[in-house]
Structures are given as structure tokens and as C-alpha cells.
Scaffold this motif. Structure first.
Motif, mmCIF file in Angstrom:
data_model
loop_
_atom_site.group_PDB
_atom_site.id
_atom_site.type_symbol
_atom_site.label_atom_id
_atom_site.label_comp_id
_atom_site.label_asym_id
_atom_site.label_seq_id
_atom_site.Cartn_x
_atom_site.Cartn_y
_atom_site.Cartn_z
ATOM 1 N N UNK A 1 -29.845 39.400 -34.468
ATOM 2 C CA UNK A 1 -28.772 38.521 -34.885
ATOM 3 C C UNK A 1 -27.927 39.110 -35.985
ATOM 4 N N UNK A 2 -27.094 38.255 -36.562
ATOM 5 C CA UNK A 2 -26.193 38.644 -37.644
ATOM 6 C C UNK A 2 -26.672 38.001 -38.943
ATOM 7 N N UNK A 3 -26.896 38.826 -39.951
ATOM 8 C CA UNK A 3 -27.325 38.327 -41.262
ATOM 9 C C UNK A 3 -26.540 39.040 -42.352
ATOM 10 N N UNK A 4 -26.641 38.500 -43.558
ATOM 11 C CA UNK A 4 -26.018 39.158 -44.697
ATOM 12 C C UNK A 4 -27.016 40.085 -45.376
ATOM 13 N N UNK A 5 -26.495 41.030 -46.106
ATOM 14 C CA UNK A 5 -27.346 41.968 -46.839
ATOM 15 C C UNK A 5 -28.311 41.198 -47.739
ATOM 16 N N UNK A 6 -29.567 41.645 -47.741
ATOM 17 C CA UNK A 6 -30.594 41.001 -48.544
ATOM 18 C C UNK A 6 -31.403 39.962 -47.802
ATOM 19 N N UNK A 7 -30.918 39.536 -46.658
ATOM 20 C CA UNK A 7 -31.635 38.533 -45.874
ATOM 21 C C UNK A 7 -32.690 39.186 -44.980
ATOM 22 N N UNK A 8 -33.384 38.341 -44.218
ATOM 23 C CA UNK A 8 -34.492 38.816 -43.387
ATOM 24 C C UNK A 8 -34.287 38.435 -41.926
ATOM 25 N N UNK A 9 -34.923 39.205 -41.068
ATOM 26 C CA UNK A 9 -34.994 38.914 -39.641
ATOM 27 C C UNK A 9 -36.360 39.309 -39.138
ATOM 28 N N UNK A 10 -36.791 38.651 -38.072
ATOM 29 C CA UNK A 10 -38.066 39.003 -37.441
ATOM 30 C C UNK A 10 -37.808 39.261 -35.965
#
Length: 116
Positions: free
Chosen positions: A10-19
């Protein structure tokens, strides 16, 4: 044969997380030794992000050490990649990989985009 299905990009901002998750199926799943995540950014070669053996031994690319964690559930034939503190340079298509002694199998890829 082994089929790999990825999910979680997906699309996230810098510093965020994804699994990211990858589920393996097929008649050769019991022959899988190493499961791994690779990534390929536009204009760049595909590179190893993290790998894990059946016994749980892991290795990581230097660029993701301390931020990404790979886990594996042998009973469920799944492998996950927890990605924390994401950076724009982590933007790429992420591919799940399963390796037997003879074959290498690939998923279809999932897009991860990190905005600054």
C-alpha cells in the motif's frame, strides 16, 4: 508446484509501518527450504530484503536491519514481513520467494510506496 499469494502492500508516509503476508500452497510446499522477500524499485535490480529458513534462521539486507522483521509459520505455510520506520527509498514492488533444492518460486508482487 508452489503458488505464492502476497498481500499487505500500500501507500504510507515515511515513518509508518506495513505488514506483508505471503501464503504458499501446492504439492511441493513441503519441499520449501527458504522463504524470502525481495524487492525491485524502478530502474533497479531485484534485491533480497530478508530470508528465513525452515528452522527460523534469518538474514536481512543491511538497509533494512533493525527496521524489518521476517517471520514464518511452517504449519500455515506463510511468511510475513513487518516493516517499521519506512523510508521513501523502501518504495518498490515486493515479491515473495520460496526456494526448494531444485526450484525457485515467485509471487506476483505487491506494491509498497512510501511518501516523504
Amino acid at each position: 508446484q508452489v503458488q505464492l499469494v502476497e498481500s499487505g502492500g500500500g501507500l504510507v508516509q515515511a515513518g509508518e509501518s506495513l505488514r506483508l503476508s505471503c501464503a504458499a500452497s501446492g504439492r511441493n510446499i513441503f519441499n520449501i527450504n527458504i522463504m524470502a522477500w525481495y524487492r525491485q524499485a524502478p530502474g533497479k535490480q531485484r534485491e533480497l530484503v530478508a530470508g528465513i529458513t525452515t528452522g527460523g534462521i534469518t538474514n536481512y539486507a543491511d538497509s533494512v536491519k533493525g527496521r524489518f522483521t521476517i517471520t514464518r509459520d511452517n504449519a500455515k505455510n506463510t511468511v510475513c514481513l513487518q516493516m517499521n520506520s519506512l523510508k521513501p527509498e523502501d518504495t518498490a514492488v515486493y515479491y515473495c520467494n520460496a526456494a526448494t533444492l531444485v526450484f525457485n518460486y515467485w509471487g506476483q508482487g505487491t506494491q509498497v510506496t512510501v511518501s516523504s
